[in-house]
Write a protein that holds these residues in place. Structure first.
Motif, PDB file in Angstrom:
ATOM      1  N   HIS A   1       0.826  -1.209   0.000  1.00 31.25           N
ATOM      2  CA  HIS A   1       0.000   0.000   0.000  1.00 31.25           C
ATOM      3  C   HIS A   1       0.863   1.263   0.000  1.00 31.25           C
ATOM      4  N   LEU A   2       1.969   1.252   0.706  1.00 31.11           N
ATOM      5  CA  LEU A   2       2.845   2.428   0.732  1.00 31.11           C
ATOM      6  C   LEU A   2       3.389   2.737  -0.652  1.00 31.11           C
ATOM      7  N   VAL A   3       3.898   1.711  -1.330  1.00 35.07           N
ATOM      8  CA  VAL A   3       4.480   1.919  -2.660  1.00 35.07           C
ATOM      9  C   VAL A   3       3.403   2.330  -3.663  1.00 35.07           C
ATOM     10  N   LYS A   4       2.276   1.631  -3.632  1.00 35.63           N
ATOM     11  CA  LYS A   4       1.186   1.926  -4.575  1.00 35.63           C
ATOM     12  C   LYS A   4       0.616   3.324  -4.362  1.00 35.63           C
ATOM     13  N   ASP A   5       0.310   3.654  -3.122  1.00 36.88           N
ATOM     14  CA  ASP A   5      -0.338   4.930  -2.844  1.00 36.88           C
ATOM     15  C   ASP A   5       0.605   6.105  -3.096  1.00 36.88           C
ATOM     16  N   SER A   6       1.891   5.932  -2.813  1.00 36.37           N
ATOM     17  CA  SER A   6       2.845   6.997  -3.104  1.00 36.37           C
ATOM     18  C   SER A   6       2.934   7.250  -4.606  1.00 36.37           C
ATOM     19  N   ALA A   7       2.929   6.180  -5.405  1.00 36.86           N
ATOM     20  CA  ALA A   7       2.970   6.352  -6.860  1.00 36.86           C
ATOM     21  C   ALA A   7       1.715   7.045  -7.376  1.00 36.86           C
ATOM     22  N   VAL A   8       0.562   6.686  -6.818  1.00 37.52           N
ATOM     23  CA  VAL A   8      -0.695   7.316  -7.242  1.00 37.52           C
ATOM     24  C   VAL A   8      -0.711   8.796  -6.868  1.00 37.52           C
ATOM     25  N   LEU A   9      -0.291   9.115  -5.650  1.00 32.51           N
ATOM     26  CA  LEU A   9      -0.280  10.513  -5.211  1.00 32.51           C
ATOM     27  C   LEU A   9       0.776  11.323  -5.957  1.00 32.51           C
ATOM     28  N   SER A  10       1.892  10.687  -6.332  1.00 33.34           N
ATOM     29  CA  SER A  10       2.893  11.381  -7.144  1.00 33.34           C
ATOM     30  C   SER A  10       2.332  11.737  -8.518  1.00 33.34           C
ATOM     31  N   GLY A  11       1.609  10.793  -9.130  1.00 31.04           N
ATOM     32  CA  GLY A  11       0.981  11.094 -10.416  1.00 31.04           C
ATOM     33  C   GLY A  11      -0.050  12.198 -10.300  1.00 31.04           C
ATOM     34  N   ALA A  12      -0.793  12.205  -9.204  1.00 34.11           N
ATOM     35  CA  ALA A  12      -1.790  13.263  -9.014  1.00 34.11           C
ATOM     36  C   ALA A  12      -1.135  14.626  -8.818  1.00 34.11           C
ATOM     37  N   ALA A  13      -0.041  14.660  -8.069  1.00 32.18           N
ATOM     38  CA  ALA A  13       0.674  15.927  -7.873  1.00 32.18           C
ATOM     39  C   ALA A  13       1.248  16.440  -9.187  1.00 32.18           C
ATOM     40  N   GLY A  14       1.831  15.540  -9.983  1.00 31.63           N
ATOM     41  CA  GLY A  14       2.333  15.957 -11.286  1.00 31.63           C
ATOM     42  C   GLY A  14       1.228  16.449 -12.194  1.00 31.63           C
ATOM     43  N   PHE A  15       0.064  15.807 -12.111  1.00 32.98           N
ATOM     44  CA  PHE A  15      -1.076  16.251 -12.923  1.00 32.98           C
ATOM     45  C   PHE A  15      -1.523  17.647 -12.522  1.00 32.98           C
TER      46      PHE A  15
END
Length: 356
Positions: A169-183
């Motif tokens: 969950h840590l790895v997955k959620d960090s990647a999702v939130l990183s994509g959202a921040a970049g968006f």
């Protein structure tokens, strides 16, 4: 009266070998070989070998596609550079030391921001070396997207005391939130670009439909699932998600500003507005998912943009080449080659131990 004669059976000595029992099956005429039984007459090739061959073919095909696009882009870039003139490009390389200082900051900003995130989320006594996040970035940029996340997951599972579910969950959620921040950063830059350029605004307005808008907003969907799903979709608390998103958003915003300043101090583009436009264009290209050779594609687009901008094509070409390649060169020299040497040396000394 005569007694019947009884035969006395004496016990066998302990050293007498036991006679093996032989069981004859009906109509058994010959022994069957396991090798012959595993392959039927109408299927001369084992199924496992067939599946292995298909997997190998798919792997080779994927590798070919992954290298095909960068080779094509590199050929086009080399052709554009040759038309501009290699000597002119070499004489137009940035000489301002501030430019290279900004590139050095851009080199370390992503790994150290992720180190801050995972150090706070994992909360383990084991310190995570910053080198792990440099390797993670190399895998994401040079190989397949999110292969760096897979590497970090496998490394952390071996070296950190944490449950697999929590780590996933840590790895997955960090990647999702990183994509959202970049968006968020890209969307804000595009909106600002539209409202400051009437020509671009009118063009986008005439072609923008609800389907296009839904496609653009697609990266927001995983974040909505995380926030709305709660514990069913994520292992992070609301506070942890807010902190992770804030760090990713700060890193993405700072990266945007530093790239714009680096392009400005290089001397190739004397207008900050043009620097803003070029960096926005680069971010739009990097947001295209599963596209190999994004930096090379941006180089080709930047060379085309130099023809319509009031800038020196040689200077802009030299600056874009340095900005696109200096990160890969530093990754290779400082991280990649030492990593390979350490990996093979460790495998030679400890063949049964997990790789570092």
């Amino acid at each position: 009266m005569l007694q019947p004669h009884r035969k006395t059976v004496r016990p066998q000595p302990d050293d007498t070998p036991a006679q093996p029992e032989v069981t004859f099956m009906p109509r058994q005429t010959e022994l069957s070989s396991p090798v012959i039984d595993s392959v039927t007459a109408d299927d001369p090739v084992p199924q496992s070998m067939t599946k292995s061959g298909k997997k190998r073919f798919n792997h080779l095909a994927l590798q070919g596609v992954r290298w095909l696009f960068p080779i094509i882009f590199l050929t086009l870039v080399a052709y554009s550079l040759s038309r501009t003139g290699w000597r002119n490009i070499l004489h137009s390389l940035p000489t301002n030391p501030v430019f290279y200082a900004l590139e050095a900051i851009l080199f370390v900003i992503l790994p150290f921001s992720e180190k801050i995130i995972f150090t706070r989320l994992i909360r383990s006594g084991t310190k995570i070396p910053a080198m792990i996040f440099f390797r993670k970035r190399i895998l994401n940029n040079s190989f397949l997207e999110y292969s760096g996340e897979s590497y970090f997951y496998l490394w952390a599972k071996t070296h950190i005391s944490i449950t697999k579910t929590r780590l996933f969950h840590l790895v997955k959620d960090s990647a999702v939130l990183s994509g959202a921040a970049g968006f968020v950063v890209v969307f804000s830059a595009v909106v600002l670009l539209l409202f400051t350029h009437n020509t671009v605004y009118n063009t986008v307005k005439s072609y923008l439909t609800w389907k296009t808008a839904a496609l653009i907003a697609l990266p927001i969907v995983p974040v909505i699932v995380l926030v709305a799903g709660g514990r069913l979709a994520t292992g992070l608390s609301r506070r942890e998600m807010s902190l992770t998103f804030f760090v990713h958003l700060s890193r993405s915003s700072l990266t945007f500003v530093l790239e714009m300043l680096a392009l400005f101090v290089s001397g190739a583009v004397a207008d900050l507005a043009l620097c803003f436009n070029l960096v926005t264009l680069r971010l739009l290209i990097t947001r295209i998912p599963l596209l190999p050779g994004k930096d090379l594609l941006f180089l080709g687009v930047g060379f085309g943009a130099a023809k319509v901008l009031a800038v020196s094509q040689a200077a802009l070409a030299a600056t874009l080449v340095v900005m696109a390649t200096i990160q890969q060169i530093l990754d290779c020299l400082l991280i990649g080659i030492p990593w390979l040497i350490a990996h093979y040396w460790f495998r030679h000394k400890h063949p049964a131990a997990p790789a570092p």
